[in-house]
Design an enzyme around this catalytic site. Structure first.
Site: not given
Length: 293
Positions: A66, A140, A151, A170, A181-182, A185, A240
């Site tokens: 993916d 995505n 922190r 976070d 779904t990445a 999820l 990325q």
């Protein structure tokens, strides 16, 4: 001669071997492959000219996982090149093709036995002290996240410029249906099928009991504004590419009006079969209406 754009994860030997196999098969079938500059040099293929006025490529074949597909999506987002992914990675929600049947599947596409799924992209605009500094597109997700230290950061969120929350967490994920779904999820977000015209905002490890994922419409704009004094805050694009943010930067995120990614689905493929297979929702041999009562 038909031309196919070949985008390959050249760090995987299985992907390279499959690419060489397809190139040899293509020569016998008078099918020409072209490739981006890196793959062109690695595979000895003609380099695709991104500046050509008339696009000779029928579609693109992505060999990898993916992550490779996401890289390919950014390449073709400004071009009318649908993508078909062949999975030599791990989970594979975007790359669904079987490497053992790659030639047969490409033959089906060449014969027209497929359908096109238009997948929405996110547009993110980063404004700093009144000036636009970045415009990003993602298939995505776009994610605001903290640096390596453990922190929390505080992020103000607004929807259509109405104040929504000030959240210690976070980070925050804004995802398309494709990205649901990445990472989203994993953070507890809902699954949205790719044809749903929406986006989802999901907090990452919020330090509060009231935080919940939020589904928003295609006409909405989510604005995220880091409020922490913490120096290391980042915006990531499809996991990325990363961009450092400053306190009080404003990131406006919406469904892109001018860009999308076209993906190829074989006629026998079904998104909900894919979900069941990848998420292991019961026995894949059981189909609706076939249960033995």
């Amino acid at each position: 001669m038909d031309q196919i754009l070949l985008i390959v994860n050249t760090r995987k030997s299985t992907a390279l071997n499959l690419a060489y196999r397809l190139i040899g098969w293509g020569k016998k079938r008078t099918i020409g492959f072209v490739a981006p500059s890196h793959e062109s040099a690695m595979l000895g293929l003609p380099e695709f000219d991104w500046n050509i006025e008339t696009n000779p490529v029928k579609f693109g074949v992505v060999i990898g996982g993916d992550g490779t597909f996401l890289r390919a999506s950014r390449m073709v987002m400004d071009y009318d090149i649908p993508l078909y992914g062949i999975n030599v990675g791990r989970l594979g929600f975007l790359v669904t093709g079987n490497p053992d049947n790659a030639e047969e599947e490409i033959e089906k596409i060449l014969s027209g036995a497929y359908r096109i799924q238009k997948r929405q992209a996110l547009k993110g605009s980063v404004t700093r002290k009144g000036s636009l500094v970045h415009v990003l597109y993602a298939l995505n997700d776009l994610v605001i996240t903290k640096g390596p230290l453990a922190r929390l950061i505080e992020v103000e969120s607004r929807v259509n410029d109405y104040f929504l929350s000030l959240l210690p967490a976070d980070g925050i994920i804004v995802s398309t249906p494709t990205g649901s779904t990445a990472y989203a999820l994993s953070a507890g977000g809902p699954i949205l099928p790719p044809h749903v015209n929406a986006m989802v905002m999901v907090p990452i490890c919020p330090h509060t009991l009231y935080a919940r994922p939020l589904v928003l419409g295609s006409e909405d704009t989510i604005s995220l504004i880091p409020k922490s004094d913490q120096k290391e805050i980042y915006l990531t694009q499809d996991g990325q590419l990363g961009y450092e943010l400053m306190v009080k930067d404003r990131i406006d995120i919406s469904i892109a009006r001018d860009k999308c990614v076209s993906t190829i689905e074989l006629k026998e493929d079904n998104y909900f079969d894919l979900l069941r297979e990848k998420l292991q929702w019961g026995n894949v041999s059981v189909r609706q209406g076939e249960e033995d009562w």
